[in-house]
Write a protein that holds these residues in place. Structure first.
Motif, PDB file in Angstrom:
ATOM      1  N   VAL A 124       0.298  -0.988  -0.220  1.00 26.09           N
ATOM      2  CA  VAL A 124      -0.011  -0.235   0.133  1.00 26.09           C
ATOM      3  C   VAL A 124       1.240   1.262   0.155  1.00 26.09           C
ATOM      4  CG1 VAL A 124      -1.598   1.879   1.507  1.00 26.09           C
ATOM      5  CG2 VAL A 124      -1.891  -0.853   1.345  1.00 26.09           C
ATOM      6  N   ALA A 125       1.562   1.296   1.026  1.00 26.68           N
ATOM      7  CA  ALA A 125       2.662   2.251   0.592  1.00 26.68           C
ATOM      8  C   ALA A 125       3.808   2.770  -0.499  1.00 26.68           C
ATOM      9  CB  ALA A 125       4.277   2.433   1.686  1.00 26.68           C
ATOM     10  N   GLU A 126       3.849   1.132  -1.228  1.00 23.92           N
ATOM     11  CA  GLU A 126       4.233   1.412  -2.606  1.00 23.92           C
ATOM     12  C   GLU A 126       3.664   1.944  -3.526  1.00 23.92           C
ATOM     13  OE1 GLU A 126       5.547  -2.227  -3.447  1.00 23.92           O
ATOM     14  OE2 GLU A 126       8.068  -2.463  -2.290  1.00 23.92           O
ATOM     15  N   GLU A 127       2.446   1.418  -3.780  1.00 36.93           N
ATOM     16  CA  GLU A 127       0.981   2.338  -4.549  1.00 36.93           C
ATOM     17  C   GLU A 127       0.756   3.531  -3.731  1.00 36.93           C
ATOM     18  OE1 GLU A 127      -1.133  -1.638  -4.004  1.00 36.93           O
ATOM     19  OE2 GLU A 127      -3.112   0.835  -4.005  1.00 36.93           O
ATOM     20  N   GLY A 128       1.219   3.999  -2.440  1.00 37.20           N
ATOM     21  CA  GLY A 128       1.139   5.895  -2.122  1.00 37.20           C
ATOM     22  C   GLY A 128       1.913   6.924  -3.034  1.00 37.20           C
ATOM     23  N   PHE A 129       3.036   6.382  -3.001  1.00 40.02           N
ATOM     24  CA  PHE A 129       4.185   6.901  -3.656  1.00 40.02           C
ATOM     25  C   PHE A 129       4.183   6.870  -5.293  1.00 40.02           C
ATOM     26  CE2 PHE A 129       6.290   6.291   0.763  1.00 40.02           C
ATOM     27  CZ  PHE A 129       6.888   7.459   0.792  1.00 40.02           C
ATOM     28  N   ALA A 130       3.791   5.248  -5.310  1.00 38.79           N
ATOM     29  CA  ALA A 130       3.583   5.544  -7.439  1.00 38.79           C
ATOM     30  C   ALA A 130       2.269   7.000  -7.383  1.00 38.79           C
ATOM     31  CB  ALA A 130       3.000   4.263  -7.567  1.00 38.79           C
ATOM     32  N   ARG A 131       1.718   7.237  -6.871  1.00 39.61           N
ATOM     33  CA  ARG A 131       0.386   8.417  -7.274  1.00 39.61           C
ATOM     34  C   ARG A 131       1.320   9.644  -7.151  1.00 39.61           C
ATOM     35  NH1 ARG A 131      -2.894   8.866  -2.772  1.00 39.61           N
ATOM     36  NH2 ARG A 131      -2.360   6.839  -1.825  1.00 39.61           N
ATOM     37  N   LEU A 171       9.849  16.511   2.084  1.00 39.90           N
ATOM     38  CA  LEU A 171       9.679  15.408   1.509  1.00 39.90           C
ATOM     39  C   LEU A 171       8.404  14.791   1.384  1.00 39.90           C
ATOM     40  CD1 LEU A 171      12.832  13.958   2.325  1.00 39.90           C
ATOM     41  CD2 LEU A 171      12.742  15.266   0.173  1.00 39.90           C
ATOM     42  N   GLY A 172       8.079  15.402   0.649  1.00 40.35           N
ATOM     43  CA  GLY A 172       6.655  14.540  -0.016  1.00 40.35           C
ATOM     44  C   GLY A 172       6.019  12.878   0.027  1.00 40.35           C
ATOM     45  N   GLN A 173       4.693  12.783   1.386  1.00 43.86           N
ATOM     46  CA  GLN A 173       4.185  11.712   1.154  1.00 43.86           C
ATOM     47  C   GLN A 173       3.095  11.649   0.628  1.00 43.86           C
ATOM     48  OE1 GLN A 173       4.857  10.436   5.038  1.00 43.86           O
ATOM     49  NE2 GLN A 173       7.083  11.985   5.396  1.00 43.86           N
ATOM     50  N   ASP A 205      10.938   6.070   5.070  1.00 43.55           N
ATOM     51  CA  ASP A 205      10.208   7.639   6.506  1.00 43.55           C
ATOM     52  C   ASP A 205       8.308   6.711   6.726  1.00 43.55           C
ATOM     53  OD1 ASP A 205      12.404   8.248   6.001  1.00 43.55           O
ATOM     54  OD2 ASP A 205      11.605   8.881   3.955  1.00 43.55           O
ATOM     55  N   ILE A 206       8.062   6.557   7.001  1.00 44.96           N
ATOM     56  CA  ILE A 206       6.767   5.789   6.892  1.00 44.96           C
ATOM     57  C   ILE A 206       7.235   5.189   8.429  1.00 44.96           C
ATOM     58  CG2 ILE A 206       4.440   5.001   6.529  1.00 44.96           C
ATOM     59  CD1 ILE A 206       4.618   5.740   3.653  1.00 44.96           C
ATOM     60  N   PRO A 207       6.296   5.546   9.232  1.00 42.67           N
ATOM     61  CA  PRO A 207       5.673   4.450   9.966  1.00 42.67           C
ATOM     62  C   PRO A 207       5.227   3.211  10.659  1.00 42.67           C
ATOM     63  CG  PRO A 207       5.205   6.994  10.432  1.00 42.67           C
ATOM     64  CD  PRO A 207       5.492   6.584   9.259  1.00 42.67           C
ATOM     65  N   GLY A 208       6.070   2.281  10.168  1.00 44.66           N
ATOM     66  CA  GLY A 208       5.176   0.652  10.653  1.00 44.66           C
ATOM     67  C   GLY A 208       5.087   0.061  10.082  1.00 44.66           C
ATOM     68  N   VAL A 209       5.847   0.259   8.911  1.00 45.04           N
ATOM     69  CA  VAL A 209       6.083  -0.991   7.435  1.00 45.04           C
ATOM     70  C   VAL A 209       6.073  -2.314   7.067  1.00 45.04           C
ATOM     71  CG1 VAL A 209       6.575  -0.973   5.037  1.00 45.04           C
ATOM     72  CG2 VAL A 209       6.205   1.513   5.530  1.00 45.04           C
TER      73      VAL A 209
END
Ligand SMILES: [Zn+2]
Length: 296
Positions: free
Chosen positions: A191-198, A262-264, A215-219
């Protein structure tokens, strides 16, 4: 028991803003459904970096007034989420933000990281025994991403949950209460990867760079996720709450940045790992309610 709502959720966080980033949609959803939502924040976030230039004077190396300012930001964020019960562990300013791991501020007298867990725990035991939550949400043992105050918040929350249930422990703090389910904040890697792709597809939004997944907690791997809360209906509330933490968070549409600019991605669905208690979903399936299987 006193006149408490049937469902009671306790969240333990390190600094003002962590609750909105990690659990904003979950908190808004349960508050709207009539559950008791109690947020305990362990420090005022005094050591944060200040994003808006016109507020830079609040910084710890200047006027050192960021803590009281963030008390106001947190109150505004809770208004957006519809959460009326938010408290600071031991009262506002009892424990101070320790700064990032390894800085001299870690060793300050009132620093949360420099506090004996046993000295902080009774404040939380008292809250647990008075609001009798069935569900507790906090960080994993690494604090999600290694910040000392997040690690300490995890330790204090887990220890307090244990001692609150112990009959012999500090009867002056209330009658024993056992929390039925304990969750850690999580984020599936996919899900984190998809979010960064967006975010990359959006050209990094308004930010000069893009953060890393680390940088995202709890991955964690998706297989470790036991529970997902679809907060789509509360996405705007979550975003508004994050925006209320204006010294710490810069929001641009469905994306945000912390003081590193840095964008998230902002996630409307929030993920959890059940670590204590019985799962409320059949084996191999995810829960969609933190209270699943809990008797009211
Ligand atoms: Zn934090």
């Amino acid at each position: 028991m006193k006149d408490l709502p049937a469902r009671r959720l306790l969240l333990v966080h390190a600094h003002p803003d962590d609750e909105s980033i990690n659990n904003g949609a979950t908190m808004a959803l349960y508050a709207a459904s009539g559950a008791q939502v109690t947020l305990v924040t362990c420090t005022l976030g005094e050591e944060g970096e200040v994003i808006p230039p016109d507020l830079a004077h609040l910084a710890p190396d200047r006027e050192d007034r960021l803590g009281p300012h963030r008390v106001g930001e947190l109150a505004a964020a809770m208004k957006e989420l519809g959460v009326t019960d938010h408290r600071f562990l031991g009262g506002p300013g009892r424990f101070r933000d320790s700064g990032m791991m390894g800085v001299p501020q870690n060793r300050r007298r009132r620093a949360f990281w420099n506090t004996d867990v046993d000295d902080a725990v009774p404040y939380l035991v008292e809250i647990i025994r008075s609001m009798c939550p069935q569900v507790l949400v906090t960080y994993d043992p690494g604090g999600g991403y290694g910040h000392p105050d997040h690690i300490q918040a995890h330790r204090v929350a887990m220890r307090a949950a244990e001692l609150a249930a112990e009959r012999a422990f500090r009867r002056d703090l209330g009658a024993p209460h056992a929390i039925a389910k304990i969750y850690w904040n999580r984020m599936p890697r996919s899900v984190a990867e998809e979010g960064f792709a967006r975010l990359r597809a959006a050209g990094g939004a308004d930010f000069p760079g893009i953060a890393e997944i680390d940088d995202i907690p709890g991955v964690v791997d998706a297989s470790e996720i036991t529970t997902e809360i679809d907060g789509t209906a509360y996405a705007e509330r979550k975003t508004a709450a994050m925006r209320a933490h204006a010294t710490q968070i810069d929001v641009d549409g469905p994306f945000f940045a912390l003081s590193n600019h840095l964008g998230q991605p902002i996630f409307a669905t929030e993920y959890y790992q059940l670590v204590r208690g019985e799962p409320g979903a059949p084996p191999g399936e995810r829960e969609h309610d933190l209270f699943a299987g809990v008797a009211a």
